[in-house]
Enzyme design. Sequence first.
Site, PDB file in Angstrom:
ATOM      1  N   HIS A   8       0.830  -1.203   0.000  1.00  0.00           N
ATOM      2  CA  HIS A   8       0.000   0.000   0.000  1.00  0.00           C
ATOM      3  C   HIS A   8       0.868   1.258   0.000  1.00  0.00           C
ATOM      4  O   HIS A   8       1.481   1.581   1.002  1.00  0.00           O
ATOM      5  CB  HIS A   8      -0.897  -0.038   1.240  1.00  0.00           C
ATOM      6  CG  HIS A   8      -1.829   1.117   1.378  1.00  0.00           C
ATOM      7  ND1 HIS A   8      -1.655   2.088   2.339  1.00  0.00           N
ATOM      8  CD2 HIS A   8      -2.934   1.454   0.667  1.00  0.00           C
ATOM      9  CE1 HIS A   8      -2.639   2.969   2.235  1.00  0.00           C
ATOM     10  NE2 HIS A   8      -3.422   2.622   1.234  1.00  0.00           N
ATOM     11  N   HIS A  50      -0.901  10.097  -3.355  1.00  0.00           N
ATOM     12  CA  HIS A  50      -2.197   9.676  -2.837  1.00  0.00           C
ATOM     13  C   HIS A  50      -3.273  10.745  -2.958  1.00  0.00           C
ATOM     14  O   HIS A  50      -4.424  10.454  -3.255  1.00  0.00           O
ATOM     15  CB  HIS A  50      -2.089   9.251  -1.372  1.00  0.00           C
ATOM     16  CG  HIS A  50      -3.409   8.824  -0.818  1.00  0.00           C
ATOM     17  ND1 HIS A  50      -4.244   9.669  -0.114  1.00  0.00           N
ATOM     18  CD2 HIS A  50      -4.081   7.647  -0.916  1.00  0.00           C
ATOM     19  CE1 HIS A  50      -5.351   9.029   0.212  1.00  0.00           C
ATOM     20  NE2 HIS A  50      -5.278   7.801  -0.255  1.00  0.00           N
TER      21      HIS A  50
HETATM   22 CA    CA Z   1      -4.891   3.826  -3.069  1.00  0.00          CA
END
Ligand code: CA
Length: 318
Positions: A8, A50
């Site tokens: 992630h 992000h």
């Molecule tokens: Ca993502």
Amino acid sequence: MNPLIIAHRGASGYLPEHTLPAKAMAYAMGADYLEQDVVASRDDQLVVLHDVYLDRVTDVARQYPERCRDDGRYYVRDFDLGEIRRLSVTERLDEHGRAVFPKRFPPHTGRFRIHTLVEELELVRGLNAATGRVAGVYPELKRPAWHRNQGVDMAPLLLETLSAHGYESAEDPVFVQCFDRAEIERLRETLGTPLKLVQLIGENDWNESDTDFDVLKTVRGLRDLAGVADGIGPWINQLYTLETIDGQPASTGLASAARDAGLLVHPYTLRADALPAGFKVHDELAGFLIESLGVDGVFTDFPDRLRRFIDTGTAGHG
Ligand code: CA
């Protein structure tokens, strides 16, 4: 089949998220897939970041103090790639300038830069060649409808970029993810991509997109989704309740309903230093997701911890 370890934003438990060092570390830790969040610059370059904002992870406010919008935020879309490249990336900060995860890489230290999607695809291709192992990529289209309002249609750009790097068929090691249900359908039906697609599932009050996640999570919603997507990426908290059965949290049934609809289940995000309510240690949550729910992959900030759990645990049955 072992569940996929999806890094992630990279090995973001250890290095600032979405930096190339974080991706290289995740690769070396044995991640099966590396995640890229994708946003567009003013000159329509796809960069890996992000947020549609720059201010939580860079020194943009110091370098370009006058370039914020009326809401006080600095938008990637207002900067050319050349300007974005000059920014220094830091471990993620909150709105008060404090580290979101205080035990991680110290903020404002080290030398880290924002990179493009192309640069990250080249890193993965190079590492695959050098190691003989194949790790996949897992790009997310961030707020595609918002980007269209800002004058850029990201989905065709993403598909072209992936195609240019050999990601062209359903068998290739790539998943494209998005919170926007309409965009998932558009990717499959209008743009005709054969790539594997994952519908992320949030909560309606996050205002992430116009998608009604409450409808999406129903049996009917999941069955409809299976016509255009290969899997779901649910929030871990949507998979269990705090009621316990035999000392274990009880499943909400979402994971099994998705599986019954023929969808893969890749929940987010396993964080050893920020576990959700009901779980005391990393392996307890990993065990619940993998052994009790039988998920097909997990987004994690700590690819090494999940690798160790899978390699030494009892995962793989069921
Ligand atoms: Ca993502």
